[in-house]
Design an enzyme around this catalytic site. Sequence first.
Site, short mmCIF file in Angstrom:
data_model
loop_
_atom_site.label_atom_id
_atom_site.label_comp_id
_atom_site.label_asym_id
_atom_site.label_seq_id
_atom_site.Cartn_x
_atom_site.Cartn_y
_atom_site.Cartn_z
N ASP A 124 0.80 -1.22 0.00
CA ASP A 124 0.00 0.00 0.00
C ASP A 124 0.83 1.28 0.00
O ASP A 124 0.34 2.35 0.37
CB ASP A 124 -0.99 -0.02 1.17
CG ASP A 124 -2.21 -0.89 0.86
OD1 ASP A 124 -2.59 -0.95 -0.33
OD2 ASP A 124 -2.75 -1.52 1.77
N ASP A 183 -6.71 -4.77 -4.73
CA ASP A 183 -6.47 -3.39 -4.28
C ASP A 183 -5.16 -2.85 -4.84
O ASP A 183 -4.99 -1.64 -5.03
CB ASP A 183 -6.41 -3.32 -2.75
CG ASP A 183 -7.41 -4.21 -2.03
OD1 ASP A 183 -7.78 -5.26 -2.59
OD2 ASP A 183 -7.79 -3.89 -0.90
N1 GLY Z 1 -7.12 -2.00 0.75
C1 GLY Z 1 -7.92 -2.53 1.81
C2 GLY Z 1 -9.33 -2.13 1.73
O1 GLY Z 1 -9.81 -1.68 0.73
O2 GLY Z 1 -10.00 -2.28 2.73
#
Ligand code: GLY
Length: 367
Positions: free
Chosen positions: A92, A153
């Site tokens: 992330d 994601d």
């Molecule tokens: N990237 C984790 C979520 O969308 O909760």
Amino acid sequence: MKGNYWQGIAEKIYDKAASVAKICRDKIPYSTVDGRFDDQTDNISWWTNGFWAGELWQLYGAFGDENLREIAEKIECKLDRVFLDSRGMDHDSGFRWLMSAGADWRLTGSDASKNRLILAANDLAGRFNLAGNFIRAWNDSGDGSKAGWAIIDCMMNLPLLYIATEILHDPRFSQIAAAHADTAMRAFVRPDGSVCHIVEFDPTTGERLRSHGGQGYAHGSSWTRGQAWGLYGFTLSHIHSKKREYLDTAVKIADRFVARIPESGFIPVDFDQPPEPWYEDSTAAAIAACGLIELSKFAGEKYRETAETLLRNLVENRCRFDLGCDNILEKCTAAYHDSWLEGAIIYGDYFLTEAVLKLCGRETFLW
Ligand code: GLY
């Protein structure tokens, strides 16, 4: 809908965020407690810690409020601690640093911020698994149990790599982004246009082993935020690479998403969840709206019209512009099976802000 409607909403967002920012200058919020922002400063690696800065930068770009810039810069400096903890660094990095350092670099030209982007991109590139052509998602406790896990994601983190290639004139980063996106097209996108949340590969051979249910209702279901990450993420990969397949994939995911929007216009946590109890995730609506607006630039006005309908529904029914609470967007849900559901989540406010600023032509494009 007329631009001046969205201009009016942008002003309401700015008025509220500017007031809230004054009373919580030192916070890095994720959610709220009794209506007031919490503070993740002691949980500095948390994946959402760039979004409040991102919202403040977007509003600084649109309204020029120096107070917002100062607060966002402080958050960016606090995030430097994350670089020193390998257990806190994960896929992330795009969410953390595109929203903070990336925004600062774009809006002020800061060299220190550009340096942070490159550090973050180097770490993200280092998570690439050559055998399976995927970027590893999360860490584990050192037993390798998640070494082969990738998640949809991550499509939203790839712009960090495309941007590093632009800054450094070094194709390695965008090659890795494209390799991951190619794998995601093949391994995550189902024939009906829905997407899996988690796919597990054999980290040594690269073989796709299985998918996992993740944050949605069940294995094989359609977690709506995951669908939105895929929709927007493939659109972003198309924007950076111009590859036709990414656009076609974004259209396929978008068409499935749009076909499943309930008559109410509110987005459930999972398109396949049971009718009762009915849980909502307005973050999925806001993220999808951002993706649909970008997609409409390549695939037709109808996607923008759907985005405006989704957003108008949020603005009129799911937004708090008063100061009775610090958040703006309501009914945000992190995961279907969590005990905490339908509250405030900072990325809901961020994507709402981004979408509204897109519609009145005042967005700073951070991806
Ligand atoms: N990237 C984790 C979520 O969308 O909760």
